[in-house]
Design a protein around this motif. Structure first.
Motif, PDB file in Angstrom:
ATOM      1  N   THR A 131       0.832  -1.203   0.000  1.00 36.63           N
ATOM      2  CA  THR A 131       0.000   0.000   0.000  1.00 36.63           C
ATOM      3  C   THR A 131       0.862   1.247   0.000  1.00 36.63           C
ATOM      4  OG1 THR A 131      -1.737  -1.184   1.175  1.00 36.63           O
ATOM      5  CG2 THR A 131      -1.806   1.217   1.271  1.00 36.63           C
ATOM      6  N   VAL A 132       1.894   1.256   0.820  1.00 37.87           N
ATOM      7  CA  VAL A 132       2.787   2.406   0.867  1.00 37.87           C
ATOM      8  C   VAL A 132       3.551   2.544  -0.441  1.00 37.87           C
ATOM      9  CG1 VAL A 132       4.846   3.324   2.012  1.00 37.87           C
ATOM     10  CG2 VAL A 132       2.976   2.428   3.355  1.00 37.87           C
ATOM     11  N   TYR A 133       3.962   1.420  -1.031  1.00 39.28           N
ATOM     12  CA  TYR A 133       4.679   1.453  -2.299  1.00 39.28           C
ATOM     13  C   TYR A 133       3.843   2.152  -3.364  1.00 39.28           C
ATOM     14  CZ  TYR A 133       6.994  -0.142  -6.553  1.00 39.28           C
ATOM     15  OH  TYR A 133       7.639  -0.178  -7.760  1.00 39.28           O
ATOM     16  N   VAL A 134       2.603   1.734  -3.486  1.00 47.35           N
ATOM     17  CA  VAL A 134       1.745   2.299  -4.524  1.00 47.35           C
ATOM     18  C   VAL A 134       1.368   3.737  -4.181  1.00 47.35           C
ATOM     19  CG1 VAL A 134      -0.493   2.099  -5.669  1.00 47.35           C
ATOM     20  CG2 VAL A 134       0.870   0.058  -5.248  1.00 47.35           C
ATOM     21  N   ALA A 135       0.908   3.969  -2.968  1.00 43.10           N
ATOM     22  CA  ALA A 135       0.425   5.303  -2.596  1.00 43.10           C
ATOM     23  C   ALA A 135       1.557   6.311  -2.528  1.00 43.10           C
ATOM     24  CB  ALA A 135      -0.300   5.242  -1.254  1.00 43.10           C
ATOM     25  N   HIS A 136       2.673   5.949  -1.897  1.00 39.33           N
ATOM     26  CA  HIS A 136       3.781   6.884  -1.770  1.00 39.33           C
ATOM     27  C   HIS A 136       4.380   7.186  -3.135  1.00 39.33           C
ATOM     28  CE1 HIS A 136       6.979   9.067   0.182  1.00 39.33           C
ATOM     29  NE2 HIS A 136       7.860   8.401  -0.517  1.00 39.33           N
ATOM     30  N   GLY A 137       4.532   6.166  -3.930  1.00 40.06           N
ATOM     31  CA  GLY A 137       5.086   6.379  -5.264  1.00 40.06           C
ATOM     32  C   GLY A 137       4.203   7.264  -6.114  1.00 40.06           C
ATOM     33  N   VAL A 138       2.903   7.043  -6.052  1.00 42.88           N
ATOM     34  CA  VAL A 138       1.979   7.829  -6.866  1.00 42.88           C
ATOM     35  C   VAL A 138       1.849   9.246  -6.330  1.00 42.88           C
ATOM     36  CG1 VAL A 138      -0.442   8.065  -7.523  1.00 42.88           C
ATOM     37  CG2 VAL A 138       0.679   5.862  -7.718  1.00 42.88           C
ATOM     38  N   LEU A 139       1.602   9.395  -5.050  1.00 41.52           N
ATOM     39  CA  LEU A 139       1.317  10.709  -4.484  1.00 41.52           C
ATOM     40  C   LEU A 139       2.565  11.566  -4.365  1.00 41.52           C
ATOM     41  CD1 LEU A 139      -1.198   9.669  -1.696  1.00 41.52           C
ATOM     42  CD2 LEU A 139      -1.692  10.561  -3.971  1.00 41.52           C
ATOM     43  N   HIS A 140       3.654  10.984  -3.845  1.00 47.27           N
ATOM     44  CA  HIS A 140       4.856  11.765  -3.599  1.00 47.27           C
ATOM     45  C   HIS A 140       5.497  12.239  -4.900  1.00 47.27           C
ATOM     46  CE1 HIS A 140       8.305  13.225  -1.456  1.00 47.27           C
ATOM     47  NE2 HIS A 140       9.114  12.487  -2.182  1.00 47.27           N
ATOM     48  N   THR A 141       5.707  11.355  -5.828  1.00 45.48           N
ATOM     49  CA  THR A 141       6.394  11.759  -7.051  1.00 45.48           C
ATOM     50  C   THR A 141       5.499  12.572  -7.973  1.00 45.48           C
ATOM     51  OG1 THR A 141       5.913   9.641  -8.053  1.00 45.48           O
ATOM     52  CG2 THR A 141       8.057   9.896  -7.036  1.00 45.48           C
ATOM     53  N   SER A 142       4.186  12.392  -7.880  1.00 48.92           N
ATOM     54  CA  SER A 142       3.332  13.224  -8.722  1.00 48.92           C
ATOM     55  C   SER A 142       3.397  14.674  -8.254  1.00 48.92           C
ATOM     56  CB  SER A 142       1.896  12.714  -8.727  1.00 48.92           C
ATOM     57  OG  SER A 142       1.338  12.798  -7.441  1.00 48.92           O
ATOM     58  N   SER A 143       3.501  14.904  -6.935  1.00 45.53           N
ATOM     59  CA  SER A 143       3.632  16.280  -6.462  1.00 45.53           C
ATOM     60  C   SER A 143       5.002  16.848  -6.820  1.00 45.53           C
ATOM     61  CB  SER A 143       3.384  16.355  -4.954  1.00 45.53           C
ATOM     62  OG  SER A 143       4.380  15.665  -4.253  1.00 45.53           O
ATOM     63  N   ILE A 144       6.045  16.016  -6.725  1.00 39.76           N
ATOM     64  CA  ILE A 144       7.378  16.470  -7.135  1.00 39.76           C
ATOM     65  C   ILE A 144       7.383  16.762  -8.633  1.00 39.76           C
ATOM     66  CG2 ILE A 144       9.777  15.729  -7.460  1.00 39.76           C
ATOM     67  CD1 ILE A 144       9.517  14.171  -4.856  1.00 39.76           C
ATOM     68  N   TRP A 145       6.774  15.889  -9.421  1.00 36.80           N
ATOM     69  CA  TRP A 145       6.742  16.059 -10.871  1.00 36.80           C
ATOM     70  C   TRP A 145       6.012  17.343 -11.237  1.00 36.80           C
ATOM     71  CZ3 TRP A 145       9.633  14.272 -14.460  1.00 36.80           C
ATOM     72  CH2 TRP A 145       9.241  14.332 -15.784  1.00 36.80           C
ATOM     73  N   ARG A 146       4.901  17.646 -10.562  1.00 34.86           N
ATOM     74  CA  ARG A 146       4.167  18.889 -10.838  1.00 34.86           C
ATOM     75  C   ARG A 146       5.023  20.103 -10.524  1.00 34.86           C
ATOM     76  NH1 ARG A 146      -1.320  17.333  -8.055  1.00 34.86           N
ATOM     77  NH2 ARG A 146       0.237  16.249  -6.941  1.00 34.86           N
ATOM     78  N   ARG A 147       5.766  20.044  -9.405  1.00 37.34           N
ATOM     79  CA  ARG A 147       6.641  21.168  -9.066  1.00 37.34           C
ATOM     80  C   ARG A 147       7.741  21.343 -10.103  1.00 37.34           C
ATOM     81  NH1 ARG A 147       8.290  19.583  -3.463  1.00 37.34           N
ATOM     82  NH2 ARG A 147       6.377  18.487  -3.084  1.00 37.34           N
ATOM     83  N   LEU A 148       8.316  20.233 -10.559  1.00 38.18           N
ATOM     84  CA  LEU A 148       9.362  20.324 -11.589  1.00 38.18           C
ATOM     85  C   LEU A 148       8.806  20.893 -12.888  1.00 38.18           C
ATOM     86  CD1 LEU A 148      11.345  17.009 -11.087  1.00 38.18           C
ATOM     87  CD2 LEU A 148      12.127  19.320 -10.630  1.00 38.18           C
ATOM     88  N   GLN A 149       7.620  20.453 -13.281  1.00 32.54           N
ATOM     89  CA  GLN A 149       7.011  20.976 -14.501  1.00 32.54           C
ATOM     90  C   GLN A 149       6.680  22.455 -14.363  1.00 32.54           C
ATOM     91  OE1 GLN A 149       3.745  18.264 -15.107  1.00 32.54           O
ATOM     92  NE2 GLN A 149       4.904  17.067 -16.595  1.00 32.54           N
ATOM     93  N   ALA A 150       6.211  22.862 -13.192  1.00 32.37           N
ATOM     94  CA  ALA A 150       5.898  24.273 -12.967  1.00 32.37           C
ATOM     95  C   ALA A 150       7.157  25.125 -13.032  1.00 32.37           C
ATOM     96  CB  ALA A 150       5.204  24.452 -11.626  1.00 32.37           C
ATOM     97  N   SER A 151       8.241  24.645 -12.419  1.00 32.53           N
ATOM     98  CA  SER A 151       9.483  25.416 -12.459  1.00 32.53           C
ATOM     99  C   SER A 151      10.075  25.428 -13.864  1.00 32.53           C
ATOM    100  CB  SER A 151      10.492  24.874 -11.462  1.00 32.53           C
ATOM    101  OG  SER A 151      10.855  23.555 -11.787  1.00 32.53           O
ATOM    102  N   ALA A 152       9.914  24.338 -14.622  1.00 28.67           N
ATOM    103  CA  ALA A 152      10.404  24.309 -15.997  1.00 28.67           C
ATOM    104  C   ALA A 152       9.612  25.266 -16.877  1.00 28.67           C
ATOM    105  CB  ALA A 152      10.316  22.897 -16.566  1.00 28.67           C
ATOM    106  N   SER A 153       8.324  25.349 -16.676  1.00 26.73           N
ATOM    107  CA  SER A 153       7.522  26.289 -17.476  1.00 26.73           C
ATOM    108  C   SER A 153       7.830  27.730 -17.077  1.00 26.73           C
ATOM    109  CB  SER A 153       6.031  25.990 -17.337  1.00 26.73           C
ATOM    110  OG  SER A 153       5.623  26.212 -16.012  1.00 26.73           O
ATOM    111  N   ALA A 154       8.165  27.969 -15.803  1.00 30.72           N
ATOM    112  CA  ALA A 154       8.562  29.314 -15.371  1.00 30.72           C
ATOM    113  C   ALA A 154       9.884  29.710 -15.986  1.00 30.72           C
ATOM    114  CB  ALA A 154       8.635  29.359 -13.844  1.00 30.72           C
TER     115      ALA A 154
END
Length: 158
Positions: A131-154
């Motif tokens: 459960t932690v593998y799936v949830a942490h992987g999905v939730l944690h990296t998706s928020s990191i990925w969104r931040r990276l995409q936002a900073s790249a677009s900036a």
């Protein structure tokens, strides 16, 4: 591709940490049981040895159980919701854990009743890390990925 690898890597590390934490909880439970029943405590190295054993077993279980279960959950849902991914990944992890425990029990001539109980214990032991593998992987990296995409677009706007 990099996002998927980062997601699975973050999930694998989180699953390993949860599995080690389960080893610590199991040791504390055994220690309480030993104190209540006035049995031997196992010596000074019992706790660290059990945590080391859980760490080694967790390292083996990450590629054998948690990663295949996470990949199966991801492949079956293809952009689906997190609860469905968790359900499928947990089912796959339970089946894999049962198979591995049954094979080990058959190889060591464990009686049938103990094999069934051990298989149930194996299923219970892999549910939380999966459960932690799936949830942490999905939730944690998706928020990191969104931040990276936002900073790249900036950066592109500059």
């Amino acid at each position: 591709m990099i996002g998927m690898i980062a997601r699975h890597l973050a999930g694998a590390v989180a699953a390993l940490l949860v599995f080690v934490a389960q080893g610590i909880v199991a040791y504390v439970g055994l220690l309480v049981y030993a104190v209540i029943t006035d049995a031997g405590l196992g010596g000074q190295l019992a706790g660290p040895f059990l945590v080391l054993l859980a760490s080694g077993l967790g390292v083996a279980l990450v590629p054998l159980v948690f990663v295949p279960a996470g990949l199966a959950g991801e492949a079956a849902t293809k952009g689906g919701r997190l609860p469905l991914k968790l359900l499928i990944a947990s089912a796959v992890a339970a089946v894999l854990a049962t198979i591995y425990v049954a094979v080990l029990a058959a190889a060591t001539d464990v009686p049938t009743v103990r094999t069934v109980l051990t298989c149930l214990g194996g299923v219970v032991a892999v549910l939380a890390p999966t459960t932690v593998y799936v949830a942490h992987g999905v939730l944690h990296t998706s928020s990191i990925w969104r931040r990276l995409q936002a900073s790249a677009s900036a950066v592109r706007r500059i």
